[in-house]
Write a protein that holds these residues in place. Structure first.
Motif, PDB file in Angstrom:
ATOM      1  N   HIS A  98       0.845  -1.203   0.000  1.00 32.24           N
ATOM      2  CA  HIS A  98       0.000   0.000   0.000  1.00 32.24           C
ATOM      3  C   HIS A  98       0.880   1.253   0.000  1.00 32.24           C
ATOM      4  O   HIS A  98       1.869   1.332   0.729  1.00 32.24           O
ATOM      5  CB  HIS A  98      -0.893  -0.009   1.245  1.00 32.24           C
ATOM      6  N   VAL A  99       0.491   2.225  -0.825  1.00 27.42           N
ATOM      7  CA  VAL A  99       1.163   3.529  -0.859  1.00 27.42           C
ATOM      8  C   VAL A  99       0.080   4.600  -0.856  1.00 27.42           C
ATOM      9  O   VAL A  99      -0.887   4.517  -1.624  1.00 27.42           O
ATOM     10  CB  VAL A  99       2.041   3.686  -2.120  1.00 27.42           C
ATOM     11  N   HIS A 100       0.231   5.594   0.016  1.00 33.80           N
ATOM     12  CA  HIS A 100      -0.729   6.691   0.034  1.00 33.80           C
ATOM     13  C   HIS A 100      -0.001   8.026  -0.079  1.00 33.80           C
ATOM     14  O   HIS A 100       1.201   8.134   0.214  1.00 33.80           O
ATOM     15  CB  HIS A 100      -1.593   6.661   1.297  1.00 33.80           C
ATOM     16  N   ASP A 101      -0.749   9.043  -0.495  1.00 29.85           N
ATOM     17  CA  ASP A 101      -0.155  10.372  -0.647  1.00 29.85           C
ATOM     18  C   ASP A 101      -0.212  11.129   0.675  1.00 29.85           C
ATOM     19  O   ASP A 101      -0.610  10.576   1.714  1.00 29.85           O
ATOM     20  CB  ASP A 101      -0.842  11.146  -1.773  1.00 29.85           C
ATOM     21  N   ALA A 102       0.157  12.399   0.636  1.00 32.32           N
ATOM     22  CA  ALA A 102       0.229  13.203   1.866  1.00 32.32           C
ATOM     23  C   ALA A 102      -1.127  13.363   2.535  1.00 32.32           C
ATOM     24  O   ALA A 102      -1.207  13.581   3.751  1.00 32.32           O
ATOM     25  CB  ALA A 102       0.830  14.570   1.542  1.00 32.32           C
ATOM     26  N   ASP A 103      -2.211  13.253   1.756  1.00 30.24           N
ATOM     27  CA  ASP A 103      -3.557  13.377   2.318  1.00 30.24           C
ATOM     28  C   ASP A 103      -4.129  12.048   2.776  1.00 30.24           C
ATOM     29  O   ASP A 103      -5.270  11.990   3.253  1.00 30.24           O
ATOM     30  CB  ASP A 103      -4.496  13.996   1.273  1.00 30.24           C
ATOM     31  N   GLY A 104      -3.351  10.970   2.604  1.00 33.53           N
ATOM     32  CA  GLY A 104      -3.824   9.654   3.011  1.00 33.53           C
ATOM     33  C   GLY A 104      -4.617   8.918   1.948  1.00 33.53           C
ATOM     34  O   GLY A 104      -5.126   7.818   2.194  1.00 33.53           O
ATOM     35  N   ASP A 105      -4.741   9.509   0.749  1.00 38.52           N
ATOM     36  CA  ASP A 105      -5.474   8.845  -0.330  1.00 38.52           C
ATOM     37  C   ASP A 105      -4.586   7.778  -0.978  1.00 38.52           C
ATOM     38  O   ASP A 105      -3.392   8.018  -1.225  1.00 38.52           O
ATOM     39  CB  ASP A 105      -5.911   9.857  -1.388  1.00 38.52           C
ATOM     40  N   PRO A 106      -5.141   6.609  -1.279  1.00 41.05           N
ATOM     41  CA  PRO A 106      -4.312   5.521  -1.818  1.00 41.05           C
ATOM     42  C   PRO A 106      -3.834   5.791  -3.235  1.00 41.05           C
ATOM     43  O   PRO A 106      -4.625   6.213  -4.096  1.00 41.05           O
ATOM     44  CB  PRO A 106      -5.253   4.308  -1.776  1.00 41.05           C
ATOM     45  N   MET A 107      -2.553   5.561  -3.483  1.00 36.42           N
ATOM     46  CA  MET A 107      -1.980   5.656  -4.821  1.00 36.42           C
ATOM     47  C   MET A 107      -1.713   4.264  -5.383  1.00 36.42           C
ATOM     48  O   MET A 107      -1.758   4.055  -6.595  1.00 36.42           O
ATOM     49  CB  MET A 107      -0.699   6.484  -4.790  1.00 36.42           C
ATOM     50  N   VAL A 108      -1.391   3.329  -4.483  1.00 37.60           N
ATOM     51  CA  VAL A 108      -1.232   1.918  -4.856  1.00 37.60           C
ATOM     52  C   VAL A 108      -1.928   1.090  -3.786  1.00 37.60           C
ATOM     53  O   VAL A 108      -1.769   1.354  -2.592  1.00 37.60           O
ATOM     54  CB  VAL A 108       0.259   1.501  -4.947  1.00 37.60           C
TER      55      VAL A 108
END
Length: 681
Positions: A98-108
């Motif tokens: 799992h990878v998320h951005d600075a806002d916590g939204d999932p990117m992977v």
């Protein structure tokens, strides 16, 4: 005129990959910057937290040559349709973690998450609300291609994914890699099976059973992390070379806490320095030995010859012999461990004394009972009636004392079987004894009869077909309260005690309720190679379904008549001009001669378990260690010698079947003597 980035799908996907890598780097930096100086109560808590943070940092490593994501799912926006967990119109990139951005939204999205499951299960017949499945192709860590499958478009013909085929056939150098990008629906069902139930996977060469087992561990750790963190997980392989080969799969999936071991590691109570002949090893590995050990152990419990007199102050309390005998009979009837019953005996005796005290008007408490249990007279009686037993000494006596063995093996082992396992030269002590591997398993059984073995949450047992019933029992003790994933191929059983049926094996393991699954689709071995190897199946495992290769590439396959070692060296040199790893597999007795020939020809080589590099891609493999390994190209030297190197023809043919099926892209068979008739029929 160049295409703008926003109109170029490949550029957009590369941009998402770059942004995802950046986000993963930020996640790692956030963990690295944590300050725990004021959040722990003591140095112990601080040390534990530091270790957890270090593990988290390792798990967030970005492997530059490993794709961060390998697929994409676009869910439909169709009101009223049955929904997958993804919901309407959403898009998810599927990857190893799992990878998320600075806002916590999932990117992977982690491949193990429920929302990722349709990537493996969706089909034209059952699209699972997926409109588009996109697969990505990589060169090293660079995204270089993509391939779309419109599951909701009936006009688009179903076809085998070219990128999927390329990923399966991609040359390999180094240890085993994960198959997370290529998991098939039937494999995914096994991977995601629940933790409560045990699973047995029968799979021929190249069906991916080992990778399925490892991915199952990774999935279970994702779905039941807290429970398995407490209980523990274990992967059991046939030898150190095999474990070294697979050891990078789980870390690549972000799992760093799974222990790996061989069965010999589990039962290493004594130093193994000896060997057994096949007949003795088969008998020692027979499940009947458990009953012999149980009888021998409990023969140490003897009826009390007299009662016990406990002196406390001016009073004397007597426990009569018949009372003590009744206590002993009750403990035996409870069928608890020998050691646990021995520890309970003094407390039972003390309780009998306390009952007398209460009848006499005293008011004893727990401290008095504990004091009575420690009384010298009670301790002496316990020692005489229920003595301590050392498990290694017990096994040593059985193997060296013919009368002791005969007494406890009566009706269980025949006289000839007893003679077969008795040592010709009795050892003077446990330390001086030349223990064989099967002896260590007997000691482990005796140890468990005395004190319960710790149970783990989940155990993966690979190449299980080669275990004896007593070895199955040893593994089963490690998961009595947990579950197991058993992996193997009955056709590849190469020990005299090899498993005859999975039902029998699972019964010895203590997992008779396990579901047996069969994988028959071959992803690794080329069509021509597996077809040739399958000629042996009627002789080695007539009831098994032959593996059907799904590879469109038939592979490179050739049989060459070659005298001496020159032809073998020539074949190795030819294959080394191709990309990928090369294995030279030969009967164990021929390995030294071939090693000298390679050295004389100036061809560097490694041994099994040593990691190949781009500079040294040839591994010289004794046939006895080939199981579980794989190479892009294989040279198999003298099939007849491989068969003749085993104690009987059936075992030899099974060993040959293993050796023939180690190639991913090509196989050259060289022989100076006649091939086994089963291959020429």
């Amino acid at each position: 005129m160049s295409t703008p980035v926003h109109d170029d799908p490949l550029s957009r996907e590369r941009a998402h990959l770059a942004a995802s890598r950046s986000a993963l780097r930020a996640m790692r930096e956030d963990v690295e910057s944590l300050d725990i100086s004021d959040v722990t109560a003591n140095w112990v808590n601080a040390a534990v937290l530091e270790a957890q943070i270090e593990d988290r940092i390792k798990a967030l490593a970005d492997l530059s040559d490993t794709p961060l994501f390998f697929g994409r799912l676009d869910y439909l926006n169709a009101p009223g349709a049955e929904r997958a967990e993804g919901g309407e119109g959403e898009r998810f990139y599927i990857g190893r973690r799992h990878v998320h951005d600075a806002d916590g939204d999932p990117m992977v999205i982690d491949w193990r998450a429920p929302v990722s499951q349709p990537f493996y299960r969706a089909s034209k017949k059952d699209p699972l609300d997926v409109g588009l499945r996109r697969r990505f192709g990589y060169t090293g860590g660079d995204l270089t291609a993509y391939e779309d499958e419109h599951l909701s478009d009936p006009a688009e013909a179903a076809a085998t994914s070219k990128l999927l085929q390329q990923e399966i056939e991609r040359p390999r150098v180094g240890p085993m890699r994960d198959i997370v990008a290529t998991i098939q629906p039937e494999q995914d069902e096994i991977v995601r099976a629940g933790l409560a139930g045990s699973v047995c996977v029968q799979g021929g060469p190249g069906t991916g059973k080992t990778a399925v087992g490892l991915h199952r561990v990774a999935y279970l750790l994702y779905a039941h992390r807290e429970r398995l963190a407490r209980a523990g997980t274990l992967v059991i392989g046939p030898n150190k070379s095999f474990l070294h080969y697979i050891e990078q799969v789980l870390p690549a999936l972000g799992e760093l806490t799974v222990r790996q071991a061989t069965v010999d590691d589990l039962v290493a109570h004594v130093e193994v320095r000896g060997t057994d002949d096949a007949a003795a090893a088969v008998i020692k590995g027979d499940a009947r030995m458990a009953e012999v050990l149980r009888r021998a152990l409990y023969s140490h419990v003897t009826p009390p010859a007299e009662g016990i007199v406990v002196v406390r102050g001016s009073r004397r309390w007597r426990v009569a012999a018949y009372e003590l005998e009744e206590i002993v009979r009750e403990l035996l009837a409870r069928d608890i461990r020998y050691g646990a019953a021995r520890e309970a005996l003094p407390q039972r005796v003390a309780h009998a004394v306390l009952v007398q005290m209460e009848r006499a008007g005293e008011a004893p408490d727990d401290r008095v009972q504990n004091a009575v249990a420690r009384n010298a007279a009670v301790k002496a009686a316990v020692k005489a009636v229920w003595p301590q037993v050392d498990p290694a000494k017990l096994v040593l006596r059985l193997l060296t004392d013919a009368d002791f063995l005969a007494e406890h093996a009566e009706g269980v082992l025949t006289e000839d079987e007893q003679k077969a396992i008795l040592w010709v030269k009795p050892a003077r002590s446990v330390k001086s004894a030349r223990w064989a591997p099967a002896d260590a398993v007997l000691i482990d059984e005796a140890t468990d009869l005395i004190e319960r073995t710790h149970s783990l949450g989940h155990v993966v047992l690979d190449e299980a077909q080669d275990l004896s019933p007593m070895q199955y029992r040893a593994v089963g003790r490690r998961c009595t309260t947990g579950s197991a994933t058993v992996l193997g191929d009955l056709a590849q059983g190469t020990t005299p005690w090899a498993t005859r049926s999975w039902e029998e094996a699972l019964a010895h393991l203590g997992k008779g309720e396990a579901v047996i699954e069969e994988l028959t689709a071959g992803f690794r071995v080329p069509t021509d190679v597996i077809t040739y190897a399958s000629r042996l199946l009627p002789s080695i495992a007539p009831g098994l379904t032959p593996v059907a290769s799904i590879r469109e590439n038939p592979g490179f396959f050739e049989i060459r008549a070659a005298q001496g070692t020159a032809g073998v060296v020539t074949a190795c040199r030819e294959l080394l001009t191709r990309e990928g790893s090369v294995g030279l597999i030969a009967a164990d007795a021929r390995v030294p001669e071939l090693a000298d020939a390679l050295a004389a020809a100036g061809i560097g080589h490694l041994g099994p378990g040593e990691e190949t590099t781009h500079a040294t891609r040839l591994t010289l493999v004794p046939a006895s260690l080939a199981k579980g390994l794989e190479y892009d190209y294989v040279v198999l030297d003298e099939p007849r010698a491989v068969v003749d190197g085993e104690p009987d023809e059936r075992t030899g043919l099974r060993r040959l079947y293993v050796c023939l099926t180690r190639a991913v892209s090509g196989l050259i068979v060289t022989h100076g003597t006649d091939l086994p008739p089963q291959l020429t029929a």
